[in-house]
Design an enzyme around this catalytic site. Sequence first.
Site, PDB file in Angstrom:
ATOM      1  CE  LYS A 123      -3.263   2.532   3.184  1.00 12.13           C
ATOM      2  NZ  LYS A 123      -4.313   2.141   4.582  1.00 12.13           N
TER       3      LYS A 123
ATOM      4  CG  ASP B  57      -5.362   8.252   4.413  1.00 14.96           C
ATOM      5  OD1 ASP B  57      -6.778   8.661   3.733  1.00 14.96           O
ATOM      6  OD2 ASP B  57      -5.599   6.929   5.037  1.00 14.96           O
TER       7      ASP B  57
ATOM      8  CE  LYS C  59      -6.601   8.788   8.146  1.00 17.60           C
ATOM      9  NZ  LYS C  59      -7.678   7.113   8.534  1.00 17.60           N
TER      10      LYS C  59
ATOM     11  CG  ASP D 144      -2.288   4.815   5.147  1.00 18.18           C
ATOM     12  OD1 ASP D 144      -1.918   3.422   6.098  1.00 18.18           O
ATOM     13  OD2 ASP D 144      -2.748   5.303   5.117  1.00 18.18           O
TER      14      ASP D 144
ATOM     15  CG  ASP E  87      -9.849   7.535   7.567  1.00 19.98           C
ATOM     16  OD1 ASP E  87      -8.972   7.554   6.293  1.00 19.98           O
ATOM     17  OD2 ASP E  87      -9.742   6.940   8.195  1.00 19.98           O
TER      18      ASP E  87
ATOM     19  CD  GLU F  65      -6.761   4.856   2.827  1.00 15.57           C
ATOM     20  OE1 GLU F  65      -6.096   4.792   2.689  1.00 15.57           O
ATOM     21  OE2 GLU F  65      -7.729   5.669   3.583  1.00 15.57           O
TER      22      GLU F  65
ATOM     23  NE  ARG G 172     -10.929  -0.928   4.189  1.00 19.74           N
ATOM     24  CZ  ARG G 172     -11.158  -1.053   5.216  1.00 19.74           C
ATOM     25  NH1 ARG G 172     -12.725  -1.573   5.353  1.00 19.74           N
ATOM     26  NH2 ARG G 172     -10.688  -0.806   6.083  1.00 19.74           N
TER      27      ARG G 172
END
Length: 500
Positions: free
Chosen positions: A267, A272, A279, A290, A349, A351, A353
């Site tokens: 990933k 993010d 967030k 992230d 949020d 995102e 996956r």
Amino acid sequence: MTYRYASGALVDLATPLLIVLAKEGTNPKKGLFLSLDDLVGGTLQPALATGDFTGKTGEGIMVYGRGGARIKRMILWGLGKDMISNDTWRLACGQAAVYARNMGIRKFSILIDPTTTDKLGTPELTEGAIVGTGLSLYQFNRHKTVDLEKIKDVEEITLYVEKAKDKKPLEESGARAEILLDGITLARDLQSGPPNVITPTYLARTAEGISQDLKLILHIFDEEALKRMNANGILAVGSGSAEPTFLIVMEYRGGKRGDPPLCIVGKGLCFDSGGLNLKPGDSIRGMKYDMSGSATVLGTLKTAAAMRLPVNVVGVIPAVMNMPDGRAYRPDDIIMMMNGKSVEVDNTDAEGRIVLADALHYAVSTYKPRGVIDLATLTGAIVIALGHHATGLFTNDEDLANKVIAAGERAGEHCWRMPMFDEYRAQIKSDVADMKNTGGRDGGSITAAFFLKEFVGDTPWVHLDIAGTANDVKGKAIYPSGVGTGVGVRLLIELMKTWE
């Protein structure tokens, strides 16, 4: 920092500091301790007689050479009383090295002596000393401009063996360990860098540099190419960012021609924000980490190729930023994914996956791998479940899962198997699409794994949720605070060493 390798009688060793690791219960009146006492002019035995050093785990004592002693200082560091493992040795070397650095010592030696452990030979001790010290002494200072003279660092470490026959295995295992450390350091540098520097473009350029240096095959798909590939999940997540989005694919062909590869997918969320589901302040800090999965993939490919491991490996990285603007994807959107399945966006949020889903489908459909492993800082739920000392492991294949877990134990990177019962699948059912991208708070890391499972088909697959182990791991010298851990590089290299 430079590593040197030396051999010879201890009586001929001259060093500002010698680190000696010893088991709990070692008799101070016999063998090595008596020899060491002579080397420091007789100051060791009186220090041991105080009882200040017993060899317990994490216990250390420093003594100073007297008169014209060639060894100016000596640190004894405890290994504990149980059978010594690679992990015990690695951690102890790291602790002792940090102790030396904090004393302002810039050059020192470590005695590599198999008699100090129950089962580790010179190669294992050498690798553990290099990886343990290298990880523990790691600092990320490249953006500091003031008080640089106050930063304590180590310039040189010499690994020392007494027997001449041990010099060659010392050097050979040391060379491999330095390659491994270099790959982990790359991953940590990428993790620790700020998101205004470590962008998707930066990841692509890093992949270019590795591929040119080590002759890997590289494909970088830009947004136009991703549109033609129907990589709509990756594009949706990146749609709100001013930074371009890429899918980075690196091929290392070290195995037999035609053998199906191992695919590793990381990933690459370089930042993010949560997107339109922004967030809160306490959660948005640290979101530079992230992209830790992508850092692991880059570090692993660099290491595998430099070591010339006999395995075919493909690294796949969706490199993107999840930001909010007028073009950003929204809750209630429906995305037609690369594999033709539709996904209702329940929360922007969630995102990671979504980008991993397209990347996983690309990997399994393009390369028909023997196995695929993805690494992602995917869910806060896994941190609640396991804390920061074990990676959550999810799988559809017992054999691959067992191999990954065993490799993690050898590497000192623990994985814990999480359940994948079919009942959890119902939580990502959508009324208007094939699935939705969240399944609620309950079992959040499990439902995220079920989402990914929809995109790998029958390919043996392991998902590693590294949200808890990528950073903020406390209590171990090898994980200094404020920087990434490089988790997964050691595990994957251990796996590849025995990949069949």
